[in-house]
Design a protein around this motif. Structure first.
Motif, PDB file in Angstrom:
ATOM      1  N   SER B 124       1.063  -1.031  -0.028  1.00  0.00           N
ATOM      2  CA  SER B 124      -0.001   0.005  -0.200  1.00  0.00           C
ATOM      3  C   SER B 124       0.944   1.316  -0.047  1.00  0.00           C
ATOM      4  O   SER B 124       2.146   1.275   0.189  1.00  0.00           O
ATOM      5  CB  SER B 124      -1.036  -0.031   1.277  1.00  0.00           C
ATOM      6  OG  SER B 124      -0.130   0.251   2.277  1.00  0.00           O
ATOM      7  N   PRO B 125       0.397   2.274  -0.417  1.00  0.00           N
ATOM      8  CA  PRO B 125       1.379   3.726  -0.569  1.00  0.00           C
ATOM      9  C   PRO B 125       1.864   3.935   0.813  1.00  0.00           C
ATOM     10  O   PRO B 125       2.815   4.578   0.905  1.00  0.00           O
ATOM     11  CB  PRO B 125       0.143   4.644  -0.904  1.00  0.00           C
ATOM     12  CG  PRO B 125      -0.690   3.864  -1.761  1.00  0.00           C
ATOM     13  CD  PRO B 125      -0.922   2.673  -0.985  1.00  0.00           C
ATOM     14  N   SER B 126       1.238   3.510   1.991  1.00  0.00           N
ATOM     15  CA  SER B 126       2.181   3.839   3.278  1.00  0.00           C
ATOM     16  C   SER B 126       2.729   2.709   3.578  1.00  0.00           C
ATOM     17  O   SER B 126       3.059   2.557   4.843  1.00  0.00           O
ATOM     18  CB  SER B 126       1.067   4.326   4.393  1.00  0.00           C
ATOM     19  OG  SER B 126      -0.079   3.207   4.352  1.00  0.00           O
ATOM     20  N   ARG B 131       8.287   3.070   2.434  1.00  0.00           N
ATOM     21  CA  ARG B 131       8.920   3.552   3.406  1.00  0.00           C
ATOM     22  C   ARG B 131      10.427   3.434   3.201  1.00  0.00           C
ATOM     23  O   ARG B 131      11.142   4.101   3.853  1.00  0.00           O
ATOM     24  CB  ARG B 131       8.456   2.843   4.817  1.00  0.00           C
ATOM     25  CG  ARG B 131       7.214   3.196   5.224  1.00  0.00           C
ATOM     26  CD  ARG B 131       6.599   2.270   6.352  1.00  0.00           C
ATOM     27  NE  ARG B 131       5.322   2.322   6.419  1.00  0.00           N
ATOM     28  CZ  ARG B 131       4.679   2.671   7.875  1.00  0.00           C
ATOM     29  NH1 ARG B 131       5.406   2.407   8.789  1.00  0.00           N
ATOM     30  NH2 ARG B 131       3.330   2.735   7.831  1.00  0.00           N
ATOM     31  N   ARG B 142       4.711  12.241   3.260  1.00  0.00           N
ATOM     32  CA  ARG B 142       3.432  11.387   3.426  1.00  0.00           C
ATOM     33  C   ARG B 142       3.364  10.468   2.325  1.00  0.00           C
ATOM     34  O   ARG B 142       3.974  10.571   1.194  1.00  0.00           O
ATOM     35  CB  ARG B 142       2.371  12.430   3.588  1.00  0.00           C
ATOM     36  CG  ARG B 142       2.246  13.170   2.233  1.00  0.00           C
ATOM     37  CD  ARG B 142       1.158  14.139   2.400  1.00  0.00           C
ATOM     38  NE  ARG B 142      -0.047  13.562   2.735  1.00  0.00           N
ATOM     39  CZ  ARG B 142      -1.224  14.290   2.570  1.00  0.00           C
ATOM     40  NH1 ARG B 142      -1.368  15.681   2.474  1.00  0.00           N
ATOM     41  NH2 ARG B 142      -2.403  13.854   2.917  1.00  0.00           N
ATOM     42  N   PRO B 143       2.597   9.315   2.568  1.00  0.00           N
ATOM     43  CA  PRO B 143       2.159   8.431   1.305  1.00  0.00           C
ATOM     44  C   PRO B 143       2.018   9.042   0.249  1.00  0.00           C
ATOM     45  O   PRO B 143       1.355   9.933   0.020  1.00  0.00           O
ATOM     46  CB  PRO B 143       1.183   7.478   1.783  1.00  0.00           C
ATOM     47  CG  PRO B 143       1.233   7.930   3.282  1.00  0.00           C
ATOM     48  CD  PRO B 143       1.845   9.070   3.579  1.00  0.00           C
ATOM     49  N   PRO B 144       2.690   8.433  -0.848  1.00  0.00           N
ATOM     50  CA  PRO B 144       2.395   9.009  -2.483  1.00  0.00           C
ATOM     51  C   PRO B 144       0.951   8.871  -2.707  1.00  0.00           C
ATOM     52  O   PRO B 144       0.411   7.830  -2.097  1.00  0.00           O
ATOM     53  CB  PRO B 144       3.206   8.501  -3.303  1.00  0.00           C
ATOM     54  CG  PRO B 144       3.449   7.250  -2.523  1.00  0.00           C
ATOM     55  CD  PRO B 144       3.495   7.390  -1.046  1.00  0.00           C
ATOM     56  N   ASN B 145       0.424   9.773  -3.515  1.00  0.00           N
ATOM     57  CA  ASN B 145      -0.926   9.611  -4.063  1.00  0.00           C
ATOM     58  C   ASN B 145      -0.937   8.784  -5.060  1.00  0.00           C
ATOM     59  O   ASN B 145      -1.301   9.541  -6.276  1.00  0.00           O
ATOM     60  CB  ASN B 145      -1.672  11.027  -4.329  1.00  0.00           C
ATOM     61  CG  ASN B 145      -3.010  11.012  -4.817  1.00  0.00           C
ATOM     62  OD1 ASN B 145      -3.661  10.103  -4.704  1.00  0.00           O
ATOM     63  ND2 ASN B 145      -3.208  12.114  -5.771  1.00  0.00           N
ATOM     64  N   TRP B 336       3.508   3.574  14.564  1.00  0.00           N
ATOM     65  CA  TRP B 336       4.726   3.134  13.599  1.00  0.00           C
ATOM     66  C   TRP B 336       3.907   3.601  12.208  1.00  0.00           C
ATOM     67  O   TRP B 336       3.466   3.077  11.374  1.00  0.00           O
ATOM     68  CB  TRP B 336       4.629   1.602  13.492  1.00  0.00           C
ATOM     69  CG  TRP B 336       5.547   1.267  12.608  1.00  0.00           C
ATOM     70  CD1 TRP B 336       6.797   1.861  11.995  1.00  0.00           C
ATOM     71  CD2 TRP B 336       6.022  -0.116  11.664  1.00  0.00           C
ATOM     72  NE1 TRP B 336       7.654   1.109  11.135  1.00  0.00           N
ATOM     73  CE2 TRP B 336       6.899   0.195  11.278  1.00  0.00           C
ATOM     74  CE3 TRP B 336       5.000  -1.253  11.915  1.00  0.00           C
ATOM     75  CZ2 TRP B 336       7.527  -1.181  10.368  1.00  0.00           C
ATOM     76  CZ3 TRP B 336       5.511  -2.496  11.317  1.00  0.00           C
ATOM     77  CH2 TRP B 336       6.534  -2.139  10.453  1.00  0.00           C
ATOM     78  N   TYR B 337       4.108   4.747  11.841  1.00  0.00           N
ATOM     79  CA  TYR B 337       3.437   5.549  10.798  1.00  0.00           C
ATOM     80  C   TYR B 337       4.485   5.979   9.802  1.00  0.00           C
ATOM     81  O   TYR B 337       5.782   6.065   9.960  1.00  0.00           O
ATOM     82  CB  TYR B 337       2.539   6.693  11.240  1.00  0.00           C
ATOM     83  CG  TYR B 337       1.460   6.064  11.828  1.00  0.00           C
ATOM     84  CD1 TYR B 337       0.709   5.284  11.308  1.00  0.00           C
ATOM     85  CD2 TYR B 337       1.101   6.512  13.301  1.00  0.00           C
ATOM     86  CE1 TYR B 337      -0.347   4.682  12.058  1.00  0.00           C
ATOM     87  CE2 TYR B 337       0.088   6.116  13.996  1.00  0.00           C
ATOM     88  CZ  TYR B 337      -0.716   5.241  13.323  1.00  0.00           C
ATOM     89  OH  TYR B 337      -1.870   4.892  13.885  1.00  0.00           O
ATOM     90  N   PHE B 338       4.213   6.189   8.737  1.00  0.00           N
ATOM     91  CA  PHE B 338       4.825   6.735   7.558  1.00  0.00           C
ATOM     92  C   PHE B 338       6.006   7.918   7.887  1.00  0.00           C
ATOM     93  O   PHE B 338       5.320   8.680   8.401  1.00  0.00           O
ATOM     94  CB  PHE B 338       4.007   7.023   6.406  1.00  0.00           C
ATOM     95  CG  PHE B 338       4.597   7.025   4.844  1.00  0.00           C
ATOM     96  CD1 PHE B 338       4.681   5.932   4.261  1.00  0.00           C
ATOM     97  CD2 PHE B 338       4.949   8.486   4.440  1.00  0.00           C
ATOM     98  CE1 PHE B 338       5.446   6.341   3.246  1.00  0.00           C
ATOM     99  CE2 PHE B 338       5.786   8.558   3.126  1.00  0.00           C
ATOM    100  CZ  PHE B 338       5.811   7.197   2.860  1.00  0.00           C
TER     101      PHE B 338
END
Lengths: 414, 561
Positions: B124-126, B131, B142-145, B336-338
């Motif tokens: 997934s993007p995130s 990462r 931030r996660p890519p769109n 545990w985030y992007f």
């Protein structure tokens, strides 16, 4: 003289009997009797097991139900089994099919968490336990039915006392103040935002409850005549009233998260997306959802909630007993506990669920009043003042139309 | 005289068991077959019509759902079969070959859904992949769109299924390889100046294929109608046919039962068409012209492609492992985030909370799979004994055992539901166990029946001459001899039962839930931490099952010697 007194005496006794029996017939729930009736209910409920079908997607709600179940077990020796439902429509169709094969008692569903079109469907198909049962419960005295009509109306449909109010909810949005200064606070502002920030907005995929509600919210904001939504949807006449909604969606859908080709399955999945910053806004019906997620460590401390300027959809959610419930007495006792001040304060507490109570503070004793007023609000929970602008739910008949048309237009590209 | 009576009793019992097995299968079939033509007397519908076919095909996006299901079934089976052979070919002559069973066992034991979740965590993007390269390479704060998965064409669904079916194909191929002198044939091919690749394709694969054909058919039927993996990896606008059946069945429309049944029938047609298509493919591949064409291809120097294939299989293996590890990590991490590649804090709170709340579900999942596998092993032994008494050879009756694997699970269960309503059957646990048996017995049978039948007749004759009766022979001689396959089949039975989703979802009706159903719910609610813990148990329990069976196996052998 003596016979005269005797006559009067007999007359008085006779009249008393007459009045008493009249009272008895007209008001079966006369205080004294009511107490006795309730004792009967408690006796019948003792040691029984009931199956409570309730949406089971949220952890905090599940643990609240678990707590309530353990309390009723302690107090009345009733075992509550929470059947975690993913879509309440499924429960309704189950009861309907039981009715079709004449399974008129011993049904699989003893109690169901419900509102809106699912309630309306149960009502029109006569799948609900008798009218006015909710007024027999001792704790119903804490609910202010006369001053709060929303407790007896579910999406504009009179409940006829066939479902007990359990909690209050209002559609609200949340965002991270660290990255966004002022969130869009109307359908038009939102459209502008989406067009400028491609791929950063989405909503749960209808027929999810919150997803469909979001569509209703947009429709209410855009429709030319809001009063139309109060009455039943008339297929050909009202079709064009939905056009503003489809126009809005036509413009923005390709700018949604994942180009509008994929949607999160429910509002909880959105929380995770906001946390990862895949999207900018989340939405929920529980006004304490953002606060809860912050205290669970899922969302950052800088997240705040907001609603649209003209207000957002607000409704009451209920619990109902199906007509073929295998144990109505035990269901009643559990419902009575659910609306007790003890259970409602815990529900309103942001540490547990954060769902506003349905009981009126004015009807409570001083002790409880104080407790309710002392209850802290979460950092991201809006105040009653902020939530003042409420929009009424459209008539349930609109829901199916919106869902079907949305699925046709955006949910099933060939 | 006694043997005649035995024979009569055996015959009666065989017929009895066969009928017991057939009744639910037939009712399951008619449960969706009749309503799909609008016939369902309890609801007062007594007329047959084709109206529901019309309604089914007018559901928006249904043709895309059908296409998706079709290509998922075909693509994932073909690719999984292909790569399983590539892996075997490369490992055949190496030392790893001896350990391959141990390496794939954990992967094999995982429920399908665990693999799907692993893929989400990576792609997934995130997810982990972005990462790894963010923000230093991509400058993504931030996660890519971007729109990666679940993709519009179901490629990720196919990938997930391929990752899960490769170990399965390897396992059955290994069993097949033991049945003929593969090494000799392979060396012969080599001595005739064929490359490894072509020796395998021309000499060994056809022999394996013959033995695993049934399994391939089962995989086709399964992958074309998979529910749990589709819920997570398939596109959702619209999804695969299996999911459309589920959605239709759940909606509260008056007609939903009939339309869902009709879609279930269409799902069955898809599988029949796929199997026919596969058989045509078989014919083409085995044709002489194709063989010449094939030889031409193989004679090219395709070193590069071969390396590429091998590397792809390695990537597949690492993907599976990595996905699982990262989902495990989620269960023990906080915030545990992007774009953090590693979790900042490790916590056990989520784990203990999850365990406390779901202890009962974990227990009941193990309990159900234990009981199901136990009953299923017993039935298999009794069945084989009975067939032996009756001296029926290659009984067509045995096909009955495999029928449930060819009827799409979702169709069968929609059908069974109609009958459950009819019979007013209330015990959820008992009916769940009975229904699960239909999905577990075939696997027990595949493993156990051959070894029971391969026992040397001499041993039996000796035992008979020593005055042992049939029952004593079974307990004292046959079972000890096949003990290790019995334990393996028992373990596999437990694993199959443990990972079943659709039967539990339908028959358990929320009253009986297992960990697999709970994990799918968590995945749909996006709760990564809880999902991580659920995954932990999804892995722990199968591995514990495997280890304890291996331990017992060792013990038993010692005791026997």
């Amino acid at each position: 003289m003596l016979t005269n007194i005797k006559n009067i005496f007999v007359k008085i006794i006779f009249n008393l009997c007459l009045i008493y029996s009249l009272i008895y017939f007209i008001f079966p729930s006369f205080a004294f009797e009511r107490n006795n009736d309730w004792k009967d209910v408690l006796k019948k409920a003792y040691g029984q097991t009931i199956y409570f079908h309730a949406w089971g997607g949220a952890k905090n709600i599940n643990s609240y139900i678990r707590w309530a179940s353990s309390e009723v077990k302690k107090k009345y020796n009733i075992t509550i089994k929470h059947v975690k439902v993913s879509d309440t429509a499924n429960v309704v169709s189950k009861i309907l099919s039981e009715k079709n094969v004449n399974k008129n008692n011993n049904g699989t569903v003893d109690l169901v968490w419900i509102n809106g079109e699912n309630f309306s469907l149960m009502k029109t198909n006569n799948l609900l336990f008798s009218e006015r049962w909710i007024f027999d419960l001792p704790n119903s005295k804490f609910l202010d039915f006369s001053n709060n009509p929303s407790l007896l109306n579910d999406f504009g449909i009179p409940t006829d006392g066939m479902e007990m109010p359990w909690g209050v909810s209002q559609l609200n949005f949340y965002y991270d103040t660290k990255y966004i200064n002022s969130p869009p606070r109307s359908a038009l502002e939102l459209k502008e935002y989406i067009m400028k920030n491609k791929g950063r907005f989405t909503f749960p995929q209808p027929p999810d409850f919150v997803g469909t509600s979001f569509l209703k919210q947009i429709l209410i904001e855009l429709i030319s005549d809001k009063s139309l939504l109060k009455s039943k949807y008339v297929p050909h006449e009202h079709e064009k009233e939905l056009d503003p909604l489809w126009q809005w969606l036509d413009e923005v859908t390709s700018h949604f998260w994942r180009n509008g080709k994929n949607y999160p399955s429910n509002y909880l999945a959105m929380t995770e997306l906001v946390a990862e910053r895949e999207i900018d806004f989340g939405m929920a019906f529980n006004i304490a959802h953002a606060s809860n997620s912050i205290s669970e460590g899922k969302l950052s401390n800088s997240v705040r909630s907001y609603i649209h300027k003209k207000g957002t959809l607000a409704n009451v959610h209920f619990v109902a007993i199906p007509y073929n419930s295998s144990n109505k007495a035990a269901s009643k006792v559990f419902v009575d506990f659910l609306i007790s001040p003890e259970a409602q304060i815990k529900k309103q507490n942001k540490e547990f669920w954060g769902d506003p109570s349905v009981i009126s503070i004015n009807k409570l004793s001083q002790k409880w009043k104080k407790k309710f007023l002392m209850l802290p609000r979460g950092v991201a929970t809006l105040t009653n003042e902020d939530l003042k602008m409420k929009l009424e739910e459209p008539h349930p008949s609109w829901v199916k139309v919106i869902e079907d048309k949305w699925i046709k237009k955006y949910g099933s590209s060939d | 005289m006694a043997s005649i009576i035995y024979g009569q009793i055996a015959k009666i019992i065989v017929i009895f068991i066969a009928t017991l097995a057939i009744i639910p299968i037939i009712s399951g079939f008619f449960g969706f077959f009749l309503p799909s033509f609008g016939y369902f007397p309890i609801l007062g519908k007594n007329e047959f019509n084709l109206n529901y076919f019309y309604l089914s095909f007018s559901i928006p996006g249904i043709s895309k759902s059908i296409t998706l299901s079709f290509f998922t079934g075909l693509g994932s089976t073909l690719l999984a079969l292909f790569f399983s052979q590539v892996i075997l070919l490369y490992l055949f002559k190496t030392r790893v070959y001896n350990y391959i069973k141990i390496i794939i066992s954990p992967l094999l034991a995982l429920p399908h859904i665990t693999m799907a979740i692993g893929l989400i965590f990576i792609f997934s993007p995130s997810g982990l992949f972005f990462r790894l390269i963010s923000p230093w390479l991509t400058e993504f704060e931030r996660p890519p769109n971007i729109f990666i998965m679940p993709d519009d064409y179901g490629f990720f669904l196919i990938l997930g299924l391929v990752l899960k079916e490769i170990p399965f194909f390897i396992l059955v191929s290994l069993a097949a390889l033991q049945e003929f002198s593969a090494r000799k044939i392979f060396d012969l091919g080599r001595s005739l100046q064929n490359s490894n690749f072509s020796s395998w394709c021309i000499l060994i694969f056809p022999l394996i294929y013959k033995k695993i054909r049934l399994v391939i058919f089962i995989v086709i039927a399964f992958t074309a109608s998979v529910v749990d993996m589709s819920l997570i990896l398939a596109p959702s606008t619209p999804s695969t046919l299996a999911i459309r059946i589920l959605q239709t069945y759940q909606s509260s429309d008056a007609d939903s039962l009939f339309i869902a049944s009709n879609l279930a029938l269409i799902q069955l047609f898809i599988i029949i068409i796929l199997l026919l298509f596969w058989m045509i493919l078989e014919k083409i591949v085995s044709h002489k012209l194709f063989f010449i064409f094939f030889m031409k291809i193989l004679s090219f120097k395709i070193f590069f492609i071969k390396k590429l294939l091998f590397i792809t299989s390695l990537i597949f293996f690492f993907l599976s492992v990595l996905g699982i590890i990262s989902s495990l990590l989620w269960g023990f991490s906080q915030n545990w985030y992007f774009p953090n590649f590693f979790p900042k804090n490790i916590t056990f709170d989520v784990f203990t909370n999850f365990y406390n709340e779901n202890r009962f579900i974990i227990f009941i999942s193990i309990f159900i799979s234990f009981i199901v596998s136990l009953i299923s092993s017993l039935i298999t032994i009794i069945w084989v004994e009975l067939i032996d008494i009756l001296k029926i050879k290659k009984s067509f009756l045995e096909w009955i055992i495999f029928i449930p694997l060819f009827i799409p699970q979702i169709s069968f269960l929609v059908g069974i539901q109609s009958f459950m309503i009819f019979f007013n059957f209330d015990s959820y646990l008992v009916s769940l166990i009975i229904i699960q048996l239909f999905y577990v017995i075939p696997y027990n049978f595949i493993i156990l029946a051959p070894s029971l039948r391969e026992i040397q007749k001499d041993l039996i004759i000796v035992a008979t001459s020593l005055g042992k009766n049939r029952f004593q022979r079974l307990i004292n001689i046959k079972i000890p001899i096949v003990m290790s396959s019995l334990l393996t089949s028992f373990a596999i039975g437990m694993l199959v039962s443990f990972s079943l989703y659709t039967p539990v979802y339908f028959i358990g009706a929320g009253r009986v839930t297992t960990l697999t159903v709970e994990a799918v719910n968590l995945a749909l609610s996006g709760s990564r931490q809880d999902l991580g813990v659920a995954t932990f148990f999804q892995i722990l329990i199968p591995i514990l099952i495997l280890i304890s069976v291996a331990y017992f196996n060792k013990k038993m052998i010692k005791w026997r010697l």
